[in-house]
Scaffold this motif. Structure first.
Motif, PDB file in Angstrom:
ATOM      1  N   ASP A  47      37.267  48.251  52.018  1.00  0.00           N
ATOM      2  CA  ASP A  47      38.428  47.434  51.667  1.00  0.00           C
ATOM      3  C   ASP A  47      38.348  46.857  50.259  1.00  0.00           C
ATOM      4  O   ASP A  47      39.283  46.229  49.789  1.00  0.00           O
ATOM      5  CB  ASP A  47      38.608  46.310  52.674  1.00  0.00           C
ATOM      6  N   ALA A  48      37.250  47.072  49.547  1.00  0.00           N
ATOM      7  CA  ALA A  48      37.080  46.495  48.213  1.00  0.00           C
ATOM      8  C   ALA A  48      38.105  47.049  47.225  1.00  0.00           C
ATOM      9  O   ALA A  48      38.626  46.302  46.394  1.00  0.00           O
ATOM     10  CB  ALA A  48      35.670  46.738  47.696  1.00  0.00           C
ATOM     11  N   ALA A  49      38.411  48.332  47.305  1.00  0.00           N
ATOM     12  CA  ALA A  49      39.370  48.928  46.373  1.00  0.00           C
ATOM     13  C   ALA A  49      40.741  48.280  46.522  1.00  0.00           C
ATOM     14  O   ALA A  49      41.408  47.979  45.523  1.00  0.00           O
ATOM     15  CB  ALA A  49      39.466  50.431  46.592  1.00  0.00           C
ATOM     16  N   HIS A  50      41.163  48.027  47.752  1.00  0.00           N
ATOM     17  CA  HIS A  50      42.465  47.389  47.983  1.00  0.00           C
ATOM     18  C   HIS A  50      42.454  45.948  47.489  1.00  0.00           C
ATOM     19  O   HIS A  50      43.436  45.477  46.915  1.00  0.00           O
ATOM     20  CB  HIS A  50      42.836  47.438  49.460  1.00  0.00           C
ATOM     21  N   ILE A  66      44.058  41.870  43.373  1.00  0.00           N
ATOM     22  CA  ILE A  66      43.702  40.873  42.355  1.00  0.00           C
ATOM     23  C   ILE A  66      44.326  41.229  41.012  1.00  0.00           C
ATOM     24  O   ILE A  66      44.883  40.364  40.322  1.00  0.00           O
ATOM     25  CB  ILE A  66      42.164  40.756  42.233  1.00  0.00           C
ATOM     26  N   LEU A  67      44.257  42.510  40.628  1.00  0.00           N
ATOM     27  CA  LEU A  67      44.837  42.933  39.359  1.00  0.00           C
ATOM     28  C   LEU A  67      46.355  42.787  39.355  1.00  0.00           C
ATOM     29  O   LEU A  67      46.937  42.335  38.365  1.00  0.00           O
ATOM     30  CB  LEU A  67      44.422  44.372  39.041  1.00  0.00           C
ATOM     31  N   HIS A  68      47.009  43.139  40.446  1.00  0.00           N
ATOM     32  CA  HIS A  68      48.465  42.982  40.517  1.00  0.00           C
ATOM     33  C   HIS A  68      48.863  41.513  40.483  1.00  0.00           C
ATOM     34  O   HIS A  68      49.875  41.151  39.883  1.00  0.00           O
ATOM     35  CB  HIS A  68      49.029  43.654  41.775  1.00  0.00           C
ATOM     36  N   ALA A  69      48.069  40.654  41.113  1.00  0.00           N
ATOM     37  CA  ALA A  69      48.365  39.224  41.115  1.00  0.00           C
ATOM     38  C   ALA A  69      48.249  38.634  39.715  1.00  0.00           C
ATOM     39  O   ALA A  69      48.914  37.647  39.397  1.00  0.00           O
ATOM     40  CB  ALA A  69      47.424  38.499  42.072  1.00  0.00           C
ATOM     41  N   ALA A  70      47.429  39.236  38.869  1.00  0.00           N
ATOM     42  CA  ALA A  70      47.236  38.733  37.511  1.00  0.00           C
ATOM     43  C   ALA A  70      48.339  39.174  36.547  1.00  0.00           C
ATOM     44  O   ALA A  70      48.396  38.685  35.415  1.00  0.00           O
ATOM     45  CB  ALA A  70      45.884  39.191  36.983  1.00  0.00           C
ATOM     46  N   LEU A  71      49.233  40.055  36.966  1.00  0.00           N
ATOM     47  CA  LEU A  71      50.259  40.569  36.056  1.00  0.00           C
ATOM     48  C   LEU A  71      51.170  39.473  35.504  1.00  0.00           C
ATOM     49  O   LEU A  71      51.561  39.517  34.339  1.00  0.00           O
ATOM     50  CB  LEU A  71      51.097  41.649  36.741  1.00  0.00           C
ATOM     51  N   ASP A  72      51.531  38.480  36.311  1.00  0.00           N
ATOM     52  CA  ASP A  72      52.384  37.395  35.821  1.00  0.00           C
ATOM     53  C   ASP A  72      51.678  36.585  34.737  1.00  0.00           C
ATOM     54  O   ASP A  72      52.285  36.202  33.739  1.00  0.00           O
ATOM     55  CB  ASP A  72      52.798  36.472  36.977  1.00  0.00           C
ATOM     56  N   ALA A 123      33.429  46.804  38.796  1.00  0.00           N
ATOM     57  CA  ALA A 123      34.470  46.985  37.794  1.00  0.00           C
ATOM     58  C   ALA A 123      35.561  47.886  38.363  1.00  0.00           C
ATOM     59  O   ALA A 123      35.281  48.927  38.936  1.00  0.00           O
ATOM     60  CB  ALA A 123      33.903  47.585  36.517  1.00  0.00           C
ATOM     61  N   CYS A 124      36.778  47.427  38.212  1.00  0.00           N
ATOM     62  CA  CYS A 124      37.945  48.206  38.602  1.00  0.00           C
ATOM     63  C   CYS A 124      38.871  48.244  37.395  1.00  0.00           C
ATOM     64  O   CYS A 124      39.223  47.194  36.850  1.00  0.00           O
ATOM     65  CB  CYS A 124      38.635  47.557  39.801  1.00  0.00           C
ATOM     66  N   PHE A 125      39.247  49.430  36.970  1.00  0.00           N
ATOM     67  CA  PHE A 125      40.087  49.605  35.790  1.00  0.00           C
ATOM     68  C   PHE A 125      41.440  50.149  36.197  1.00  0.00           C
ATOM     69  O   PHE A 125      41.538  51.023  37.060  1.00  0.00           O
ATOM     70  CB  PHE A 125      39.408  50.564  34.807  1.00  0.00           C
ATOM     71  N   ASP A 142      55.471  47.567  35.373  1.00  0.00           N
ATOM     72  CA  ASP A 142      54.497  47.067  36.353  1.00  0.00           C
ATOM     73  C   ASP A 142      54.115  48.106  37.404  1.00  0.00           C
ATOM     74  O   ASP A 142      53.816  47.772  38.544  1.00  0.00           O
ATOM     75  CB  ASP A 142      54.997  45.789  37.043  1.00  0.00           C
ATOM     76  N   ILE A 143      54.125  49.362  37.016  1.00  0.00           N
ATOM     77  CA  ILE A 143      53.730  50.449  37.915  1.00  0.00           C
ATOM     78  C   ILE A 143      52.367  50.960  37.469  1.00  0.00           C
ATOM     79  O   ILE A 143      52.197  51.320  36.299  1.00  0.00           O
ATOM     80  CB  ILE A 143      54.766  51.591  37.884  1.00  0.00           C
ATOM     81  N   PRO A 144      51.379  50.994  38.372  1.00  0.00           N
ATOM     82  CA  PRO A 144      50.070  51.517  37.975  1.00  0.00           C
ATOM     83  C   PRO A 144      50.149  53.028  37.723  1.00  0.00           C
ATOM     84  O   PRO A 144      50.638  53.781  38.560  1.00  0.00           O
ATOM     85  CB  PRO A 144      49.161  51.205  39.160  1.00  0.00           C
ATOM     86  N   ILE A 145      49.691  53.443  36.544  1.00  0.00           N
ATOM     87  CA  ILE A 145      49.734  54.867  36.220  1.00  0.00           C
ATOM     88  C   ILE A 145      48.331  55.483  36.223  1.00  0.00           C
ATOM     89  O   ILE A 145      48.208  56.698  36.167  1.00  0.00           O
ATOM     90  CB  ILE A 145      50.444  55.129  34.880  1.00  0.00           C
ATOM     91  N   TYR A 146      47.300  54.636  36.291  1.00  0.00           N
ATOM     92  CA  TYR A 146      45.934  55.141  36.406  1.00  0.00           C
ATOM     93  C   TYR A 146      45.078  54.045  37.033  1.00  0.00           C
ATOM     94  O   TYR A 146      45.212  52.871  36.678  1.00  0.00           O
ATOM     95  CB  TYR A 146      45.367  55.524  35.035  1.00  0.00           C
ATOM     96  N   GLU A 147      44.210  54.434  37.978  1.00  0.00           N
ATOM     97  CA  GLU A 147      43.300  53.491  38.622  1.00  0.00           C
ATOM     98  C   GLU A 147      41.948  54.157  38.796  1.00  0.00           C
ATOM     99  O   GLU A 147      41.871  55.343  39.101  1.00  0.00           O
ATOM    100  CB  GLU A 147      43.821  53.102  40.010  1.00  0.00           C
ATOM    101  N   ALA A 148      40.894  53.353  38.608  1.00  0.00           N
ATOM    102  CA  ALA A 148      39.544  53.881  38.816  1.00  0.00           C
ATOM    103  C   ALA A 148      38.578  52.737  39.116  1.00  0.00           C
ATOM    104  O   ALA A 148      38.626  51.699  38.465  1.00  0.00           O
ATOM    105  CB  ALA A 148      39.068  54.639  37.590  1.00  0.00           C
ATOM    106  N   GLU A 149      37.742  52.940  40.119  1.00  0.00           N
ATOM    107  CA  GLU A 149      36.624  52.035  40.379  1.00  0.00           C
ATOM    108  C   GLU A 149      35.481  52.542  39.513  1.00  0.00           C
ATOM    109  O   GLU A 149      34.950  53.619  39.751  1.00  0.00           O
ATOM    110  CB  GLU A 149      36.226  52.078  41.863  1.00  0.00           C
ATOM    111  N   VAL A 150      35.118  51.783  38.486  1.00  0.00           N
ATOM    112  CA  VAL A 150      34.145  52.259  37.508  1.00  0.00           C
ATOM    113  C   VAL A 150      32.829  51.493  37.550  1.00  0.00           C
ATOM    114  O   VAL A 150      31.974  51.694  36.690  1.00  0.00           O
ATOM    115  CB  VAL A 150      34.735  52.232  36.073  1.00  0.00           C
TER     116      VAL A 150
END
Length: 136
Positions: free
Chosen positions: A30-33, A38-44, A5-7, A14-22
């Motif tokens: 490299d999993a965090a990147h 993946i999350l940024h690609a889903a923004l559209d 899970a990555c939150f 479209d600027i990330p203001i909080y990120e956490a691997e939960v």
């Protein structure tokens, strides 16, 4: 059961203001990147879906291998709470989003917090991780 899970909280610009691997799965370097990508690609997809429905909780809007992206779109300030996960617990994910949204609103009410800036509070981070353990 181990889970991935990555939150992320993304501002209206479209600027990330909080990120956490939960998740509970041990993290690869490299999993965090990859999760961020993946999350940024889903923004559209999130933007298109948000305009076509009145629901705040959008479950499974995008998939990557065995991972799904679920999103909670706030009503007024158009902030997106995004979760990349491999679980099928929709009720738990929705409850997680609702409680984090409440926590985010409390952060916005803090006169020392500038809306749209990164959330660096260790208290906020601790609470989000506790909610993730509880619901995800």
């Amino acid at each position: 059961m181990a889970s991935t899970a990555c939150f992320m909280i993304v501002s209206k610009n479209d600027i990330p203001i909080y990120e956490a691997e939960v998740g509970t799965v041990p993290k690869k370097e490299d999993a965090a990147h990859q999760h961020q990508f993946i999350l940024h690609a889903a923004l559209d997809i999130v933007q298109d879906s948000a305009w076509s429905t009145s629901a705040m909780f959008l479950k499974g809007i995008d998939r990557f291998n065995d991972l799904a992206v679920s999103v909670y779109v706030t009503a007024v300030i158009h902030t997106r709470l995004m979760l990349l996960h491999d679980s099928r617990n929709d009720d738990g994910i929705k409850s997680f989003f609702q409680e984090v949204h409440e926590l985010y609103i409390k952060t916005l009410l803090n006169p020392l917090y500038l809306p749209g800036s990164r959330i660096t509070s260790s208290h906020f981070d601790t609470k989000v991780r506790a909610l993730a353990r509880k619901y995800l």
